[in-house]
Write a protein that holds these residues in place. Structure first.
Motif, PDB file in Angstrom:
ATOM      1  N   THR A 178       0.833  -1.210   0.000  1.00  0.00           N
ATOM      2  CA  THR A 178       0.000   0.000   0.000  1.00  0.00           C
ATOM      3  C   THR A 178       0.863   1.254   0.000  1.00  0.00           C
ATOM      4  OG1 THR A 178      -0.199   0.093   2.424  1.00  0.00           O
ATOM      5  CG2 THR A 178      -1.820  -1.218   1.241  1.00  0.00           C
ATOM      6  N   THR A 182       1.440   4.378  -2.837  1.00  0.00           N
ATOM      7  CA  THR A 182       1.430   5.779  -2.426  1.00  0.00           C
ATOM      8  C   THR A 182       2.711   6.480  -2.842  1.00  0.00           C
ATOM      9  OG1 THR A 182       0.050   5.164  -0.531  1.00  0.00           O
ATOM     10  CG2 THR A 182       1.126   7.312  -0.446  1.00  0.00           C
ATOM     11  N   THR A 210      -2.595   3.907   0.385  1.00  0.00           N
ATOM     12  CA  THR A 210      -3.024   4.825   1.446  1.00  0.00           C
ATOM     13  C   THR A 210      -3.452   6.184   0.898  1.00  0.00           C
ATOM     14  OG1 THR A 210      -0.773   5.633   1.832  1.00  0.00           O
ATOM     15  CG2 THR A 210      -1.474   3.700   3.090  1.00  0.00           C
ATOM     16  N   PRO A 212      -6.287   7.454  -0.455  1.00  0.00           N
ATOM     17  CA  PRO A 212      -7.525   8.081   0.000  1.00  0.00           C
ATOM     18  C   PRO A 212      -7.400   8.698   1.391  1.00  0.00           C
ATOM     19  CG  PRO A 212      -8.011   6.014  -1.080  1.00  0.00           C
ATOM     20  CD  PRO A 212      -6.517   6.074  -0.920  1.00  0.00           C
ATOM     21  N   PHE A 213      -6.659   8.042   2.267  1.00  0.00           N
ATOM     22  CA  PHE A 213      -6.467   8.550   3.628  1.00  0.00           C
ATOM     23  C   PHE A 213      -5.545   9.759   3.651  1.00  0.00           C
ATOM     24  CE2 PHE A 213      -4.137   8.513   7.681  1.00  0.00           C
ATOM     25  CZ  PHE A 213      -5.192   8.566   8.590  1.00  0.00           C
ATOM     26  N   LEU A 214      -4.542   9.772   2.769  1.00  0.00           N
ATOM     27  CA  LEU A 214      -3.511  10.806   2.798  1.00  0.00           C
ATOM     28  C   LEU A 214      -3.727  11.930   1.792  1.00  0.00           C
ATOM     29  CD1 LEU A 214      -0.290   8.620   3.153  1.00  0.00           C
ATOM     30  CD2 LEU A 214      -1.506   9.844   4.941  1.00  0.00           C
ATOM     31  N   ARG A 217      -3.558  15.424   3.140  1.00  0.00           N
ATOM     32  CA  ARG A 217      -2.223  15.675   3.672  1.00  0.00           C
ATOM     33  C   ARG A 217      -1.252  16.057   2.554  1.00  0.00           C
ATOM     34  NH1 ARG A 217       0.305  13.609   8.503  1.00  0.00           N
ATOM     35  NH2 ARG A 217       2.593  13.697   8.363  1.00  0.00           N
ATOM     36  N   SER A 250      -9.809  -4.687  -1.045  1.00  0.00           N
ATOM     37  CA  SER A 250     -10.224  -3.395  -0.484  1.00  0.00           C
ATOM     38  C   SER A 250     -11.727  -3.182  -0.453  1.00  0.00           C
ATOM     39  CB  SER A 250      -9.593  -2.254  -1.298  1.00  0.00           C
ATOM     40  OG  SER A 250      -8.195  -2.406  -1.379  1.00  0.00           O
ATOM     41  N   PHE A 254     -14.072  -0.079   5.514  1.00  0.00           N
ATOM     42  CA  PHE A 254     -13.047   0.890   5.884  1.00  0.00           C
ATOM     43  C   PHE A 254     -12.504   1.623   4.655  1.00  0.00           C
ATOM     44  CE2 PHE A 254     -12.745  -2.742   8.869  1.00  0.00           C
ATOM     45  CZ  PHE A 254     -13.252  -2.104   9.986  1.00  0.00           C
ATOM     46  N   ALA A 255     -12.216   0.888   3.598  1.00  0.00           N
ATOM     47  CA  ALA A 255     -11.559   1.477   2.428  1.00  0.00           C
ATOM     48  C   ALA A 255     -12.520   2.168   1.470  1.00  0.00           C
ATOM     49  CB  ALA A 255     -10.778   0.397   1.680  1.00  0.00           C
ATOM     50  N   ALA A 258     -13.680   6.090   1.902  1.00  0.00           N
ATOM     51  CA  ALA A 258     -12.632   7.076   1.594  1.00  0.00           C
ATOM     52  C   ALA A 258     -12.321   7.098   0.107  1.00  0.00           C
ATOM     53  CB  ALA A 258     -11.372   6.763   2.408  1.00  0.00           C
TER      54      ALA A 258
END
Length: 321
Positions: A178, A182, A210, A212-214, A217, A250, A254-255, A258
């Motif tokens: 993952t 990224t 990662t 979608p989560f980042l 950021r 996925s 959880f995935a 996002a």
């Protein structure tokens, strides 16, 4: 929720006998059990889970375990094997060509042969070759040619190039994959490749790792380091949102929220990761895809089939014929 009929699986691996023999006792992916595979096994799993067609690809390490002219020779043999399967089962299989990177000239030659002569459906790339990720300037001529052709590119993670990483004696595919996805996406973003090649049709594996989560950021690059001011895309979120993402490993609660928030259902594609994930996981992932309540049924049909057919016109034509 029900599973739409005729799923298109864009993350489905082949293990050609000639490739497995050349790989020998080497671990394809460190810490990962290498599966037995035949086309008949794939067809059986596909039939059991409503998968109309699977687009075959070769996972890590590609042909990077071979040196000099042996790598392009093996890529050619594998692509001809894949093309034979597509000819034998034109409505069941498609294929992403393996390219002998990091030799860009050889990779461009094989791209032309595999698409113009063999009629394969796109290209399969790894996230990195040696210590160079896909945003490295060396790879841009290849990516530019792929974009000009309008071909889809399936991007699969490889084991991290650095052997200094602490992996706790765990398989790279458990979590490092993952991060590799990224890393290569960040290299493409901050080296400007995705801005210069807006028509590049990338499919990132495993819901984009990662990303979608980042995603938010990553917009703070110039805040953290002012030297990034001229390198950050004008619209990081929009750029990531125009990429495509498969949901191999996925399709879960959880995935998917996002990923859907980042890309929208129109950029998400079904994937199984068979046979490196067993048939039981295909059942689990398909059930998660069918049960997710964040899509309308029309959007679920897009994810399961229509999005792939838009990206893969040669496969779409075979299925319609």
């Amino acid at each position: 929720m029900s599973t739409p009929a005729g799923l298109i699986d864009v993350h489905h691996h082949a293990v050609p006998p000639l490739y497995a023999e050349a790989l020998g006792d080497r671990k394809a992916i460190p810490g990962v059990d290498y599966p037995d595979w035949t086309p008949e096994q794939s067809l059986e799993v596909m039939d059991a889970h409503g998968i109309a067609a699977a687009v075959l690809s070769i996972t890590a390490p590609g042909v990077t375990f071979l040196d000099g002219p042996d790598a392009p020779k093996m890529a050619r043999r594998v692509n001809e094997y894949l093309a034979g399967l597509v000819r034998e089962h034109p409505k069941r299989f498609g294929a992403f060509a393996i390219l002998p990177l990091p030799d860009v000239a050889a990779a461009r030659d094989e791209l032309r042969y595999s698409m113009d002569e063999l009629g394969l459906d796109g290209a399969g790339l790894l996230t990195s070759y040696g210590r160079r990720y896909l945003g490295d300037p060396e790879f841009e001529p290849l990516l530019a040619e792929i974009a000009e052709r309008g071909a889809a590119v399936h991007v699969h993670p490889a084991a991290p190039p650095s052997r200094d990483l602490e992996t706790f004696d765990l398989p790279a595919s458990l979590y490092e994959f993952t991060f590799e996805t990224t890393r290569t996406a960040a290299s493409l973003l901050f080296n400007g490749v995705l801005d210069r090649l807006p028509d590049l049709r990338l499919i990132l594996s495993h819901a984009g790792g990662t990303l979608p989560f980042l995603a938010r950021r990553l917009t703070h690059g110039p805040t953290i380091g002012a030297y990034l001011k001229d390198r950050v895309p004008a619209d990081v979120i929009g750029t990531l949102g125009r990429l495509h993402y498969d949901i191999a490993m996925s399709a879960n609660e959880f995935a998917l929220p996002a990923l859907t928030r980042l890309a929208g259902a129109g950029r998400i594609l079904y994937g199984s990761d068979y046979p490196f994930m067993p048939a039981a996981h295909t059942a689990e992932n398909t059930a998660g895809f069918a049960a997710y309540d964040g899509w309308t049924e029309a959007e679920r049909a897009e994810v399961g089939r229509a999005n792939a057919l838009r990206l893969l016109p040669a496969l779409a034509a075979r299925l319609a014929g």
